[in-house]
Enzyme design. Structure first.
Site, short mmCIF file in Angstrom:
data_model
loop_
_atom_site.label_atom_id
_atom_site.label_comp_id
_atom_site.label_asym_id
_atom_site.label_seq_id
_atom_site.Cartn_x
_atom_site.Cartn_y
_atom_site.Cartn_z
N SER A 172 60.76 27.52 -35.65
CA SER A 172 62.18 27.68 -35.98
C SER A 172 62.43 27.57 -37.49
O SER A 172 63.49 27.94 -37.97
CB SER A 172 63.01 26.63 -35.25
N HIS A 205 61.19 33.55 -31.96
CA HIS A 205 61.85 32.24 -31.89
C HIS A 205 62.83 32.23 -30.73
O HIS A 205 63.94 32.75 -30.82
CB HIS A 205 62.54 31.96 -33.24
N GLU A 257 65.12 35.23 -31.70
CA GLU A 257 65.10 35.62 -33.11
C GLU A 257 63.72 36.20 -33.43
O GLU A 257 62.70 35.52 -33.26
CB GLU A 257 65.35 34.35 -33.94
N ASN A 263 68.71 28.48 -37.80
CA ASN A 263 68.65 27.12 -38.33
C ASN A 263 69.15 27.01 -39.76
O ASN A 263 69.62 25.96 -40.17
CB ASN A 263 67.24 26.56 -38.20
#
Length: 292
Positions: free
Chosen positions: A129, A150, A162, A200
């Site tokens: 991440s 991800h 992702e 993130n």
């Protein structure tokens, strides 16, 4: 397969997963649910067994809710997944997704080993991440076939994946990563290999700002979460979400981003203090809130 033959998602029959934790077991479950043969590897038999227990519980719940694809039943799905403690057992996998610890050295070691074990045409993906795909890929002789996939937690429920493009990742492998996620009935978005990617990078400062607002007495915990839920239509406010993710995981991600991107990513003081106190959120029974 020669260079000019375009590799598509049809070339993937068997999927390897490295790591049987929350993310690894979720990825294995979703791949098996959509017809893939899956091999999950972890370093201890106990971890492998825990992963299977998680998968069985999750499949049971989805089965009870009639949420499995048509014609699929829990036993058939479960039987598509094999467990192992030997990385060599992943030799014949067409695609391997690594979901080991969020630690660059650990991931580089895994990728260097996988590079030796799997076939030349196999694709190596990482569920990281926050860690650079390019740094992970450079441990291999095939950086052009390494990509970020991800998944979001919990994997069986969350629709998004992702896709992260490393410095050397080819367009073909990027496209294959999107197609594979879509074959799992996921929806993708794509990010360049910059710290934190999309999710993130934006989420961690949001969580930390929520924690700071609480620590500085802007509002109560409940009112901070209510303000964000009702004011911006997110399903969970920052403090509740942090507890669900795990405060240790939030801290680790924030520290990584802080190192890479500077002061605006500094972890909140109270986040560090809670982690030091062992109050990590839902999984320990107490974080910002208390859990049964």
């Amino acid at each position: 397969m020669s260079q000019h033959q375009h590799q598509t998602v049809d070339s993937i029959d068997s999927v390897g997963v490295v790591g049987a934790g929350t993310m690894g077991s979720g990825i294995a479950q979703v791949a098996a649910t959509h017809g893939y043969d899956v091999i999950v590897r972890d370093i201890e038999q106990e971890y492998v067994e825990n992963g299977f227990e998680t998968i069985e519980n999750s499949l049971g719940r989805l089965g009870d809710r009639d949420s499995l694809p048509d014609g699929e039943d829990t036993e058939t799905i479960r039987n598509r997944i094999k467990g192992t403690t030997e990385l060599d057992d992943l030799a014949d996998c067409d695609l391997v997704v690594e979901a080991a610890l969020e630690d660059l050295d650990v991931k580089r070691d895994v990728f260097a080993d996988l590079d030796d074990i799997v076939g030349d045409e196999a694709v190596l993906a990482t569920n990281t991440s926050t860690i650079s795909i390019t740094s992970i890929a450079s441990a291999t002789e095939r950086p052009e076939r390494v990509v970020g996939l991800h998944f979001m937690n919990p994997v069986p429920i969350m629709e998004g994946v992702e896709v992260v493009v490393g410095e050397k990742t080819t367009d073909e492998i990027t496209e294959l990563a999107h197609e594979f996620a879509e074959a799992l009935e996921k929806t993708t978005w794509e990010s360049d290999d910059k710290p934190g990617f999309v999710t993130n990078r934006i989420l961690m400062p949001w969580i930390n700002e929520g924690i700071r607002a609480y620590d500085e007495g802007v509002a109560t915990k409940d009112d901070i979460d209510a303000g964000m839920e009702l004011g911006t239509n997110v399903p969970m406010g920052p403090l509740t979400l942090a507890d669900h993710i795990g405060l240790d995981i939030c801290l680790h991600a924030s520290e990584t981003l802080h190192e890479e991107l500077g002061d605006r990513y500094q972890p909140a003081y109270l986040l560090k203090r809670k982690v030091e106190a062992g109050e990590l959120g839902k999984k320990t029974g107490k974080g910002f809130y208390e859990y049964e």
